[in-house]
Design an enzyme around this catalytic site. Structure first.
Site, PDB file in Angstrom:
ATOM      1  CG  HIS A 259      49.491  59.696  22.703  1.00  0.00           C
ATOM      2  ND1 HIS A 259      50.823  59.498  22.987  1.00  0.00           N
ATOM      3  CD2 HIS A 259      48.946  58.464  22.573  1.00  0.00           C
ATOM      4  CE1 HIS A 259      51.065  58.191  23.017  1.00  0.00           C
ATOM      5  NE2 HIS A 259      49.944  57.549  22.780  1.00  0.00           N
TER       6      HIS A 259
ATOM      7  CG  ASP B  43      52.982  61.894  24.201  1.00  0.00           C
ATOM      8  OD1 ASP B  43      51.900  62.148  24.753  1.00  0.00           O
ATOM      9  OD2 ASP B  43      53.159  60.900  23.453  1.00  0.00           O
TER      10      ASP B  43
ATOM     11  CD  GLN C  20      50.042  49.336  17.273  1.00  0.00           C
ATOM     12  OE1 GLN C  20      50.425  48.203  17.485  1.00  0.00           O
ATOM     13  NE2 GLN C  20      50.562  50.105  16.338  1.00  0.00           N
ATOM     14  N   GLY C  21      48.879  50.020  22.711  1.00  0.00           N
ATOM     15  CA  GLY C  21      48.414  49.652  24.034  1.00  0.00           C
ATOM     16  C   GLY C  21      49.458  49.853  25.111  1.00  0.00           C
ATOM     17  CG  ASP C  22      53.127  48.239  25.234  1.00  0.00           C
ATOM     18  OD1 ASP C  22      52.487  47.661  26.111  1.00  0.00           O
ATOM     19  OD2 ASP C  22      53.787  47.632  24.372  1.00  0.00           O
ATOM     20  CB  SER C  23      50.412  54.787  24.286  1.00  0.00           C
ATOM     21  OG  SER C  23      50.792  54.746  22.942  1.00  0.00           O
TER      22      SER C  23
END
Length: 268
Positions: free
Chosen positions: A81, A126, A212-215
């Site tokens: 993603h 993913d 958020q941002g660690d994906s």
């Protein structure tokens, strides 16, 4: 740290994207509850502490706001993603070799190709590989689990994502530990969990999580030889570090052979 989570799973592509945007707005404004089973991409580690320089040499920060792990000298393993479709891509910059993203000793390399998991549609699968334009030397790669033997115990997560839900991205790499959550328990929070493709980790009381941002960043632990091995990829969840909403990670061992085949096709 708190990881980025993707939009709600079975709502259709446009609905999922809209839900992700709405959830992000809600998290920032802080006035409305998030969707109960929203897949929101993750950006930072909540409840984490600063990592030491050289502690996790395989960690990668990607310019689109995701994390990743060095799979080999020229390949970065991240979340599907986080990237677009498979094909030539020179728009991504990878930053490596530092915990401080503003350090003068940071290594930056552009991408030249992206391989996204075949059949990825926002529900499972993913994972993706980013090929770098030139190899990185002097940094250890992170081996991936090829069996479910390490899908238990306590894991380490790390990233430059938000340190609180709706927070800003971080300059310094944060780390935290989170315990394994069985599928049977995680399914109570996420009825659309895909057992066998996804693995959960976190505390029932909340407080520590990716965000958020660690994906795309790795979830890892020590193997039988006390070396780091990657078990998961930061994928999604409901908010960040909320009680009874653990983080959901791509189960790396399920896709290990497909990842290895893709890596071979990319020359590395």
């Amino acid at each position: 740290m708190s990881a980025g989570r993707a939009p709600a799973r079975r709502a259709g592509t446009h609905a999922r994207r809209l839900l992700a945007v709405l959830t992000a707005v809600v998290a920032i404004v802080g006035v409305l509850p998030g969707a109960a089973h929203a897949r929101e991409t993750r950006e930072s580690v909540v409840g984490g502490t600063r990592a030491a320089q050289g502690e996790f040499p395989f960690m990668v920060r990607l310019s689109m706001g995701c994390g990743g792990a060095l799979y080999s000298s020229r390949l970065v393993l991240t979340a599907a993603h986080c990237v677009g479709s498979t094909g030539t891509n020179t728009s991504i910059t990878a930053t490596l070799g530092v915990v401080d993203l503003q350090s003068s000793s940071r290594i930056t390399v552009r991408s030249n190709y992206v391989y996204r998991a075949p059949g990825y549609n926002g529900n499972g699968k993913d994972w993706a590989l980013i090929r770098l334009a030139s190899p990185v030397t002097g940094l250890a790669a992170l081996p991936i689990a090829t069996t479910t033997a390490y899908n238990s115990g306590t894991f380490t997560v790390a990233g430059w994502g938000a340190a609180r839900e709706g927070g800003a991205q971080q300059r310094y790499l944060l780390k935290a530990t989170v315990p394994f959550v069985p599928d049977s328990t995680c399914d109570n929070s996420y009825p659309d969990l895909i057992p066998g493709e996804e693995i959960c980790a976190g505390y029932a009381s909340g407080g520590t999580d990716t965000c958020q941002g660690d994906s795309g960043g790795p979830m890892f632990r020590r193997d039988a030889s006390n070396a780091w091995i990657q078990v998961g990829i930061v994928s999604w969840g409901n908010g960040c570090a909320r009680p009874n909403y653990p983080g959901v990670y791509t189960e790396v061992s399920t896709f290990a052979s497909a990842i290895a085949s893709a890596a071979a096709s990319l020359g590395g």
